[in-house]
Every structure is written in C-alpha cells, then in structure tokens.
Design a protein around this motif. Structure first.
Motif, PDB file in Angstrom:
ATOM      1  N   GLN A  89       0.782  -1.135   0.053  1.00  0.00           N
ATOM      2  CA  GLN A  89      -0.063  -0.075   0.119  1.00  0.00           C
ATOM      3  C   GLN A  89       0.846   1.294   0.011  1.00  0.00           C
ATOM      4  OE1 GLN A  89      -2.693  -0.152   3.202  1.00  0.00           O
ATOM      5  NE2 GLN A  89      -4.313  -1.547   2.392  1.00  0.00           N
ATOM      6  N   LEU A  90       0.416   2.337  -0.757  1.00  0.00           N
ATOM      7  CA  LEU A  90       0.974   3.763  -0.559  1.00  0.00           C
ATOM      8  C   LEU A  90       0.213   4.684   0.256  1.00  0.00           C
ATOM      9  CD1 LEU A  90       1.746   3.680  -4.617  1.00  0.00           C
ATOM     10  CD2 LEU A  90       3.034   2.808  -2.686  1.00  0.00           C
ATOM     11  N   VAL A  91       0.739   5.286   0.870  1.00  0.00           N
ATOM     12  CA  VAL A  91       0.277   6.418   1.684  1.00  0.00           C
ATOM     13  C   VAL A  91       1.050   7.761   1.738  1.00  0.00           C
ATOM     14  CG1 VAL A  91      -0.446   6.819   4.150  1.00  0.00           C
ATOM     15  CG2 VAL A  91      -0.358   4.612   3.427  1.00  0.00           C
ATOM     16  N   ASN A  92       0.079   8.553   1.456  1.00  0.00           N
ATOM     17  CA  ASN A  92       0.817  10.040   1.310  1.00  0.00           C
ATOM     18  C   ASN A  92       1.151  10.528   2.878  1.00  0.00           C
ATOM     19  OD1 ASN A  92      -1.482  11.056   2.107  1.00  0.00           O
ATOM     20  ND2 ASN A  92      -2.181  11.740   0.331  1.00  0.00           N
ATOM     21  N   ALA A  93       1.664  11.505   2.859  1.00  0.00           N
ATOM     22  CA  ALA A  93       2.458  12.211   4.098  1.00  0.00           C
ATOM     23  C   ALA A  93       1.138  12.558   5.145  1.00  0.00           C
ATOM     24  CB  ALA A  93       3.148  13.137   3.905  1.00  0.00           C
ATOM     25  N   ALA A  94      -0.113  13.063   4.538  1.00  0.00           N
ATOM     26  CA  ALA A  94      -1.179  13.498   5.214  1.00  0.00           C
ATOM     27  C   ALA A  94      -1.894  12.423   6.054  1.00  0.00           C
ATOM     28  CB  ALA A  94      -2.001  14.313   4.325  1.00  0.00           C
TER      29      ALA A  94
END
Length: 412
Positions: free
Chosen positions: A74-79
């Motif tokens: 999974q890819l998660v942005n900084a927010a």
C-alpha cells in the motif's frame, strides 16, 4: 527409598530439565527465525514496489492506495495518519515501511508478509513436543530402572548371601560377578573378609574345645583327690566350686561341638519318655503332663541335655512348682517347661539365649548358672530343626514330627 528408585527419579528429573530447556530454546529460536523471515519478505515487497509507487501514486492524490500487482503493498501520502492503516494493528502479518521522495512530495510504501506459515510451523512443533517429551521421559525412566536394576542385581545377590551367612556356615562365599567392575571388587573384598573371619572363628572354636578338653582331666583328678581328703569346710566348698568348673568345661566342650556342626546320630525317640526320665529334679515339685507317642527323630543325648537344662532353669527360678508338658499340636512335638516364678521380662526374652547372659546378677553363686544352659538348649533345638522360645510362665520347644532330623540346620 532404595537406590534404584532414587537413580530413576534423578535421571528422569535431569532429562526433564534438559528437555524443557532444549524445547524452550528450540521454540524460541524457530519463532524468531520465522518472524525474521517474514519481516525480510515484507521489506522485499516494499523495495520491489518503490519504482511502481513513484509513478503510480502522486502524493497529493489518494491518501491510501493499494498497488495493483500486489495486494500486500500500500502507498500512503504524508497527510494520512498511521492510525488509518489497518495493517499495523494485526498480529497475522509482518509489516515493513519505506518513505519515498517524489516530485509531488513524500509517500510511504507499506508492505506486509503473512505469519500464517510461521504459526503453522510452531503449532506443528508444539504438537510434537507436548506428547513427545513425556513419552521420552517415560522411556528414560524405564531404561534407567532396567539398567540400574541390572547393575545392582549382583549387589542384591551379595546382600542376600551375606544375610544368609551365620557363625555356623562361614564357609559360604558371596557370588563374584564377571563384570570386573567395582561390584566385583566389593564381592572379592567381602569374600576375603569372610576368609579371615572363618579362620578366626575356627581358631577360637579349636581353642575353646582344646581348653575344655584339657581341663577335664585335671579337674577329674583334683575332684578325686578332694573326695578322698578328710572332709572339712574348705574341701566342701572346693568340691562345690570344682563341680561348677567341671560343668562349665562340659558346657564349653558341648558348645564347641555344636558350633562345629557335627553330624547327629539320630533315632526315633518318644519325646515324652525323654522328658519324663530327665525331669525328676531334687528340691522342687515337678508336675508332668505328658501325652503318649509324641515321636520325633533326634539324638537322645542332645535332647536329654535340652530337657535337663530347661528343667534346671525352671527349678532355679520357681517358687514351688515346675510343670513339664509334652504334646502334639499342628504336626509338631511341643515341650513346655513352666514354673511359678517371676518369669522373664518381655524385653529380655531374646537376650536370655545369648551366651553367658545372666539376668539375675544378684543371686548367690551357689544357686546360679553361668549363662550357658539356655543357649545350649536353643542350639540343640535348632540342630534338630526345631525352635526354643520364651512364653508366659516358662519356655516352649517345638520339633517337627515324622521326619529325619537333619545333620545340620542353620539357625533362624
């Protein structure tokens, strides 16, 4: 608790502790290895997904995106908060992360690897250890019990033989095993000790027999001279002392023959007839209750001596009356010699059969014996396969009926 049981318990406890430690180390090591493998797999997935993540997910777009080729990445942005990611709250997977800088900003790549294989391997190992360890302990206990039993079997044989050896059969020897170990050396040492003991006892027996034999002639000569001398108070006392000395010499010589285990010249005897002939003692009233045809096999001289010793003992301690009974009971010939004296205390009923034992030390020398009458009587009873014991009111001797008396019977 015997040595065999103690050795079995000790060996089982030691093996149980060793197996417990080994099992704990094995389970811990396997669990750590499997967890490290899962963590490495999760990290590998993260590293392999980084190139795709840079192109597939701009940081400002979706907050949580799954990479299509691999659902475990999974890819998660900084927010996105870490609490929004469900993988970090489960114990079924190993999780790895990596922050990746892109033109659009920093994203975090999450990867996971299942721990199901590790759990299955641990469950299989536990399933083998739980029943296997007790089974192995049972095998260890059984083998230890068997091995120690075999190792101690010669010791048991030695103990049995030593317990069976008495002063009458010191010629016997304990078995020496062929093992050549410490037990064989112990058996050899015991046999050496028995050799020395037999030599010492035989030397003592020969000394007693020779001394008693050599005393008889000068005693008889001295007695004849005193009897021919003019009667005075001194000669009367000397004759009394000489009679006791002559009796002692005779007792010692008889004991030497009994200890040597000389063969008996046996014949069929009516025990009641022997008792009746030998029970007439002066100075006391002897009551007889004798059943007919109480026939045993034995030596007339020895049995007469037994009756005389028992009656003399009863006469010496009776107040007024001595009673002699002979009857058959339960296939045994029974001789009872009873008196109305104070009796023998329970705590001394075995001690009176020890040689030179005198319980009534305060009695006058003229009326007392030297403590050999009852020991001789028991030795004679034992030599005929019988027993002699103290009972309330006197003593009782029992003999087997209707069988040939043995030439030698080991004392009980």
């Amino acid at each position: 608790m015997n040595v065999r049981l103690r050795a079995t318990i000790a060996a089982t406890i030691v093996v149980a502790v060793a197996l417990g430690i080994a099992a704990a180390v094995l389970v811990s090591s396997l669990k750590g290895s499997l967890e490290r493998s899962a963590n490495a797999e999760a990290a590998r997935k993260v590293v392999s997904a980084v190139p795709m993540a840079v192109e597939a997910v701009p940081a400002q777009q979706a907050t949580l995106t799954t990479v299509a080729p691999d659902p475990d990445v999974q890819l998660v942005n900084a927010a996105t908060t870490r609490a929004a990611i469900p993988w970090q709250t489960t114990d079924d997977f190993a999780v790895a992360t990596m922050d990746v800088a892109t033109k659009s900003g920093t994203i975090t790549v999450w990867g996971r690897a299942s721990l199901a294989g590790a759990e299955e391997a641990l469950a299989t190992l536990n399933g083998l250890l739980l029943p296997g360890v007790p089974l192995l302990l049972a095998v260890v206990a059984g083998m230890t019990w068997f091995s120690v039993g075999r190792a101690l079997a010669p010791v048991a044989a030695i103990r049995t033989k030593v317990a069976d050896i008495t002063a009458r059969d010191l010629h016997q020897r304990v078995p020496v095993p062929d093992s050549g170990d410490e037990i064989a050396k112990l058996a050899t040492t015991v046999n050496g000790t028995l050799d020395r003991l037999e030599t010492a006892v035989e030397r003592h027996k020969r000394f007693v027999a020779d001394a008693a034999h050599e005393l008889r002639s000068p005693i008889a000569t001295l007695r004849a001279r005193l009897e021919l001398a003019p009667p005075t108070e001194d000669t009367t006392e000397a004759l009394a002392d000489l009679a006791r000395l002559q009796a002692l010499a005779g007792d010692l010589l008889l004991l030497a023959r009994l200890d040597a285990g000389e063969p008996l010249r046996t014949e069929e005897l009516d025990l009641g007839q022997v008792a009746a002939e030998e029970s007439a003692r002066p100075g006391k009233s002897v009551v007889m209750d004798i059943s007919p045809d109480v026939v045993i096999n034995g030596s007339r001289g020895h049995l007469s001596r037994l009756v005389v010793n028992l009656v003399d003992n009863a006469v010496r301690h009776a107040a007024t009356t001595v009673e002699v009974r002979v009857y058959e009971k339960d296939g045994e010939a029974v001789l009872e010699v009873l008196d109305d004296g104070p009796g023998i205390p329970h705590e001394h009923r075995e001690a009176v059969f020890d040689r030179f034992t005198r319980l009534d030390e305060a009695r006058a020398r003229d009326g007392g014996g030297v403590g050999l009458g009852l020991p001789i009587a028991r030795d004679i009873a034992t030599l005929h396969g019988g027993t002699l014991a103290v009972q309330d009111g006197g003593l009782v001797a029992r003999f087997p009926m209707n069988r040939t008396a043995p030439a030698y019977v080991k004392p009980l």
